[in-house]
Design a protein around this motif. Structure first.
Motif, PDB file in Angstrom:
ATOM      1  N   ALA A   1     -37.736  -4.203 -19.773  1.00  0.00           N
ATOM      2  CA  ALA A   1     -38.877  -3.293 -19.825  1.00  0.00           C
ATOM      3  C   ALA A   1     -39.967  -3.834 -20.753  1.00  0.00           C
ATOM      4  O   ALA A   1     -41.134  -3.471 -20.625  1.00  0.00           O
ATOM      5  CB  ALA A   1     -38.431  -1.908 -20.275  1.00  0.00           C
ATOM      6  N   LEU A   2     -39.588  -4.710 -21.662  1.00  0.00           N
ATOM      7  CA  LEU A   2     -40.548  -5.348 -22.576  1.00  0.00           C
ATOM      8  C   LEU A   2     -41.003  -6.714 -22.065  1.00  0.00           C
ATOM      9  O   LEU A   2     -41.695  -7.440 -22.765  1.00  0.00           O
ATOM     10  CB  LEU A   2     -39.928  -5.510 -23.969  1.00  0.00           C
ATOM     11  CG  LEU A   2     -39.549  -4.223 -24.676  1.00  0.00           C
ATOM     12  CD1 LEU A   2     -38.870  -4.523 -26.000  1.00  0.00           C
ATOM     13  CD2 LEU A   2     -40.774  -3.343 -24.894  1.00  0.00           C
ATOM     14  N   GLY A   3     -40.557  -7.077 -20.863  1.00  0.00           N
ATOM     15  CA  GLY A   3     -40.953  -8.361 -20.291  1.00  0.00           C
ATOM     16  C   GLY A   3     -40.080  -9.521 -20.732  1.00  0.00           C
ATOM     17  O   GLY A   3     -40.439 -10.675 -20.529  1.00  0.00           O
ATOM     18  N   LEU A   4     -38.937  -9.243 -21.329  1.00  0.00           N
ATOM     19  CA  LEU A   4     -38.021 -10.299 -21.770  1.00  0.00           C
ATOM     20  C   LEU A   4     -36.941 -10.461 -20.705  1.00  0.00           C
ATOM     21  O   LEU A   4     -35.908  -9.820 -20.731  1.00  0.00           O
ATOM     22  CB  LEU A   4     -37.417  -9.948 -23.134  1.00  0.00           C
ATOM     23  CG  LEU A   4     -38.437  -9.789 -24.257  1.00  0.00           C
ATOM     24  CD1 LEU A   4     -37.798  -9.176 -25.489  1.00  0.00           C
ATOM     25  CD2 LEU A   4     -39.105 -11.101 -24.572  1.00  0.00           C
ATOM     26  N   GLU A   5     -37.205 -11.319 -19.744  1.00  0.00           N
ATOM     27  CA  GLU A   5     -36.369 -11.451 -18.551  1.00  0.00           C
ATOM     28  C   GLU A   5     -35.187 -12.395 -18.724  1.00  0.00           C
ATOM     29  O   GLU A   5     -34.248 -12.363 -17.940  1.00  0.00           O
ATOM     30  CB  GLU A   5     -37.227 -11.925 -17.365  1.00  0.00           C
ATOM     31  CG  GLU A   5     -38.332 -10.966 -16.983  1.00  0.00           C
ATOM     32  CD  GLU A   5     -37.829  -9.660 -16.393  1.00  0.00           C
ATOM     33  OE1 GLU A   5     -36.740  -9.662 -15.777  1.00  0.00           O
ATOM     34  OE2 GLU A   5     -38.511  -8.635 -16.545  1.00  0.00           O
ATOM     35  N   VAL A   6     -35.234 -13.267 -19.729  1.00  0.00           N
ATOM     36  CA  VAL A   6     -34.208 -14.304 -19.872  1.00  0.00           C
ATOM     37  C   VAL A   6     -33.435 -14.110 -21.175  1.00  0.00           C
ATOM     38  O   VAL A   6     -34.022 -13.893 -22.232  1.00  0.00           O
ATOM     39  CB  VAL A   6     -34.852 -15.715 -19.853  1.00  0.00           C
ATOM     40  CG1 VAL A   6     -33.813 -16.790 -20.107  1.00  0.00           C
ATOM     41  CG2 VAL A   6     -35.580 -15.959 -18.540  1.00  0.00           C
ATOM     42  N   THR A   7     -32.112 -14.189 -21.057  1.00  0.00           N
ATOM     43  CA  THR A   7     -31.236 -14.216 -22.231  1.00  0.00           C
ATOM     44  C   THR A   7     -30.453 -15.511 -22.172  1.00  0.00           C
ATOM     45  O   THR A   7     -29.972 -15.901 -21.106  1.00  0.00           O
ATOM     46  CB  THR A   7     -30.253 -13.026 -22.222  1.00  0.00           C
ATOM     47  OG1 THR A   7     -30.997 -11.807 -22.204  1.00  0.00           O
ATOM     48  CG2 THR A   7     -29.355 -13.053 -23.444  1.00  0.00           C
ATOM     49  N   ALA A   8     -30.344 -16.178 -23.297  1.00  0.00           N
ATOM     50  CA  ALA A   8     -29.582 -17.431 -23.359  1.00  0.00           C
ATOM     51  C   ALA A   8     -28.684 -17.412 -24.585  1.00  0.00           C
ATOM     52  O   ALA A   8     -29.022 -16.834 -25.611  1.00  0.00           O
ATOM     53  CB  ALA A   8     -30.523 -18.630 -23.419  1.00  0.00           C
ATOM     54  N   MET A   9     -27.543 -18.052 -24.422  1.00  0.00           N
ATOM     55  CA  MET A   9     -26.647 -18.293 -25.547  1.00  0.00           C
ATOM     56  C   MET A   9     -26.814 -19.774 -25.865  1.00  0.00           C
ATOM     57  O   MET A   9     -26.624 -20.628 -24.988  1.00  0.00           O
ATOM     58  CB  MET A   9     -25.203 -17.978 -25.182  1.00  0.00           C
ATOM     59  CG  MET A   9     -25.026 -16.551 -24.667  1.00  0.00           C
ATOM     60  SD  MET A   9     -25.679 -15.307 -25.768  1.00  0.00           S
ATOM     61  CE  MET A   9     -24.209 -14.822 -26.592  1.00  0.00           C
TER      62      MET A   9
END
Length: 161
Positions: free
Chosen positions: A58-66
């Motif tokens: 919802a904040l435009g943070l589409e990618v999560t990475a470890m």
């Protein structure tokens, strides 16, 4: 800690906005008893604080990475510089010093793959004390929570439905 303390923790982990009256109603304590216990849990550092859980997309943070990080240099100065870097970067959500194949694991969020790539190449790799980086893109979040309820299970409450 007794069963009521565990039940307070369990209730607040599910909904940190509950009033003392609401928690008390759920677990069978008065609002004042619940308030005293809650304050003690806060004073003892069991309850560290209250925060809103945010939907990152919802904040435009589409990618999560470890991201696994190995330091090239393990001296105190490098360790402190790395900790300063972690604290300064809003993209880094969580950071762990670990054993095994890496020295650290970072949970990083970004708007897109390009922003993640820039973060890795322009920020992380610009530090000479970082020797190796390995990134893993999260394809799907299966479970994400900050609940510690293993001991609470034996003291669980069952709210009225």
């Amino acid at each position: 800690m007794d069963k009521f303390d565990w039940q307070i923790i369990q209730a607040l982990q599910k909904n940190g906005r509950l009033t003392n009256q609401e928690v008390g109603d759920l677990i069978g304590l008065s609002a004042s008893q619940c308030s005293r216990r809650r304050q003690l849990l806060e004073q003892k550092g069991v309850i560290l604080g209250y925060a809103a859980r945010i939907h990152q997309q919802a904040l435009g943070l589409e990618v999560t990475a470890m991201i696994h990080i190995n330091l090239r240099i393990h001296e105190a100065k490098s360790q402190q510089a790395f900790q300063d870097l972690i604290e300064a970067e809003d993209n880094i959500q969580d950071a762990f010093s670990i054993s095994g194949d890496a020295d650290f694991i970072l949970k990083v969020v970004a708007e897109n793959l390009e922003q993640l790539s820039q973060f890795v190449t322009e920020r992380l790799l610009s530090y000479g004390f970082i020797g190796h980086i390995k990134s893993y893109i999260v394809l799907k979040k299966i479970k994400e929570q900050n609940h510690f309820m293993s001991k609470a299970k034996s003291h669980s409450y069952h709210p009225a439905t």
